[in-house]
Design an enzyme around this catalytic site. Structure first.
Site, PDB file in Angstrom:
ATOM      1  CG  ASP A 107      -2.033   1.028   1.169  1.00 20.51           C
ATOM      2  OD1 ASP A 107      -2.707   1.385   0.179  1.00 20.51           O
ATOM      3  OD2 ASP A 107      -1.598   1.454   2.452  1.00 20.51           O
ATOM      4  CD  GLU A 154      -1.857   2.303  -3.620  1.00 16.08           C
ATOM      5  OE1 GLU A 154      -3.183   2.662  -4.112  1.00 16.08           O
ATOM      6  OE2 GLU A 154      -1.773   2.051  -2.715  1.00 16.08           O
TER       7      GLU A 154
END
Length: 614
Positions: free
Chosen positions: A341, A370
């Site tokens: 993330d 990400e």
């Protein structure tokens, strides 16, 4: 006549794409005789503009009205470099940039080249994979929810088909604390369905014990959220996936924790030993307090998401290097890697340590990041990221492809933009990264693809909750989704289905893109389309591992070749308003096409096909 140089063509640059230390790169530039050239240099600079190399280029031949100049160079060190040409003429000199007038003396776009580690490699199983992404609470529920130890307050919907809770509470807060009870056993029970789509990687959004349904507010890194099930349930899920040839990757959320967590414990849920409760907490050094305990740095200002000092020794030991660290804990439990993330909020040093450690534990573990932009030249917080030049990440979420596909299908591009985006990413990324990229159309952070293909609605949350595509818009969206998915599955990388896209789910951004899977109400024709695409990819090495070259990209007609091990497939997409007549090759896959004369086919508007090149 213009000066000619195209870094994507072998006539001008070899090899294509990135280099490794010591590898020779050869450049050719074609200059019209009308430009009285005395001297040509290729100037290579570091990202800060400082000189890295000045490469003299010699005239080696003449072709028609062009003089051809050649130069060679190699890099000793890995890194990101930019280059342009300086051409000295009898009347002076000028710089040649990537775009604009040949004689542009102002700032111009430079060509880019990266030098990556010689031993850079990604796991073989990640190359050309097919990914299925599951938001665990909303996919499938089997059995009763065990709420023992569930962080409070929360609500559990009795009806699987309820609308997600989007309303703020009395304080104006949106807590995201409504649950539907999707669990590990539900995912395990549907593993045959997941496999039927051609899936080879199952990506799960966060599963650790957390307060919210999205679980990006980690409460305990090493424990699954009890509503999902036990560690034994998770191991059973991984076993079921592995038996079907499917790897499992988890969301790694290491830029922040939840305020209601073992580590911060703002609500004193975990016994009062968190950093918010006492400065003697073993986790106190993880956080950045401005005025302890109530003023602290948090993710994008959300006080429920306190950010961590990523390079704090205690945090690094807990997550990465310590005995039974978080990554070791989950790899030993059965997962095969991690999707990070907000990777741009994790320092380069952290990523280097993380990649090294997971590869020590499992030599073929995957680390995906990400990243929403071109990850090869990404800057965040005024720091250039070294994702590829230091071998930090194996792959990234390929949002640039999604943007390009949406523009194409919405009529904002005639095909040239798609070609430029695809070939720029192909040139800028290491080949092994390109093949492992997560090629997505939807995610938990973006509107559902059916909605994105037709609807730009910017209304309130209340309006979005009630909004559904009317029949005529849904028809258009479905018509566009077929070629969009075809492109997703035929371009380089790993196509990723966000659970339910294959069933016809719609919805605007969070939380309306996180509704429950519509079991029993699927668009079966659409599901079958994704199954066919998955089977096609798994049967064709060229689609999974092949190089790409466009032979047509304009006027709504897209054609490109995927070639691997001597076999070439020609892929066609017709978004124009007329038939596209195609000759040559055996048809392997098609939609909206019909035969014409021998060896000729007509590809109708919105049609796609693949032929085996002769």
């Amino acid at each position: 006549m213009r000066i000619l140089f195209d870094s994507k063509l072998s006539a001008f640059k070899e090899p294509f794409g990135t280099l490794i230390p010591g590898q020779t790169c050869t450049l050719h530039i074609h200059i019209p005789e009308t430009v009285p050239t005395v001297k040509v240099e290729c100037i290579l600079c570091h990202p800060d503009g400082s000189l890295a190399l000045s490469v003299p280029m010699e005239k080696v031949s003449k072709k028609g009205a062009y003089e051809i100049f050649r130069g060679e160079f190699s890099f000793r060190d890995t890194g990101l470099y930019f280059y342009h040409f300086y051409i000295t003429t009898r009347g002076g000199g000028f710089r040649l940039f990537k775009y604009g007038n040949d004689t542009n003396m102002e700032d111009g776009a430079l060509w880019q080249i990266s030098c990556i580690p010689g031993d850079f490699h990604t796991p073989d199983w990640s190359k050309g994979a097919t990914i299925y992404q599951v938001f665990p609470d909303r996919f499938c529920k089997v059995g009763d929810c065990d709420l023992t130890g569930k962080l409070e307050p929360y609500t559990v919907h009795e009806n699987w088909d309820d609308e997600v809770d989007w309303r703020p509470n009395a304080k104006g807060e949106i807590l995201n604390n409504d649950f539907f009870g999707g669990n590990f056993r539900g995912i395990t029970e549907k593993m045959d369905y997941i496999a039927s789509l051609g899936t080879t990687i199952l990506y799960l959004n966060p599963i650790s014990k957390s307060f919210s349904s999205h679980r990006y507010d980690t409460g305990d890194y090493k424990q699954p959220d009890p509503i999902l099930g036990t560690m034994e349930d998770f191991r059973a899920l991984c076993d079921a996936a592995h038996k079907r040839g499917i790897k499992v990757i988890l969301d790694g959320v290491y830029s922040h924790t939840g305020s209601d967590s073992l580590y911060f414990d703002k609500n004193r849920t975990f016994g009062g030993n968190g950093a918010y409760c006492t400065k003697n907490s073993p986790y106190y050094s993880w956080y950045q307090f401005k005025d302890w305990p109530d003023r602290y740095n948090s993710w994008w200002g959300f006080d429920t998401l306190p950010t961590v000092n990523k390079m704090d020794p205690a945090f690094v030991e807990y997550i990465i290097t310590g005995r039974d660290s978080v990554v070791e804990h989950w790899l030993n439990a059965g997962c095969d890697g991690f999707r990070l993330d907000v990777a741009d909020e994790l320092p380069n040093e952290f990523l280097v340590l993380l990649k090294k450690r997971i590869r020590q534990i499992r030599p073929d573990a995957l680390l995906m990041g990400e990243v929403w932009e071109d990850a090869s030249n990404k800057e965040s917080y005024s720091q250039l990221r070294r994702y590829f030049v230091d071998g930090e990440l194996d792959s990234v979420m390929n949002y640039p492809f999604r943007t390009a596909i949406l523009k194409l299908l919405r009529g904002q591009d005639d095909g040239r933009g798609l070609e430029n985006t695809v070939m720029t990413i192909a040139e800028n990324y290491p080949r092994e990264v390109l093949l492992s990229n997560m090629n997505l159309l939807s995610t938990h952070d973006s509107p559902r693809i059916l909605t994105a293909l037709v609807d730009d609605f910017e209304g309130s949350r209340e309006e979005k909750a009630a909004r559904r595509l009317p029949p005529e818009q849904m028809e258009t969206a479905l018509q566009r989704l077929y070629p969009a998915a075809f492109l997703q599955y035929t371009l380089p990388g790993s196509p990723s289905i966000y659970y339910g896209d294959e069933a016809g789910m719609e919805g605007h951004n969070d939380p309306f893109n996180r509704r429950t899977y519509p079991w029993g109400r699927e668009n079966r024709e659409l599901t079958d389309w994704f199954r066919k695409l998955g089977a096609l990819r798994n049967a064709q090495d060229a689609l999974r591992l092949g190089d790409i070259r466009f032979f047509h990209a304009r006027d709504g007609k897209i054609g490109f070749t995927r070639e691997y091990a001597g076999k070439a497939l020609r892929c066609y997409v017709n978004l124009s308003e007329e038939n596209w007549e195609i000759s040559g090759g055996k048809v392997l896959f098609g939609h909206e096409l019909r035969p014409l004369a021998p060896d000729w086919i007509a590809l109708a508007p919105m049609g796609v096909c693949i032929t085996e090149a002769e």
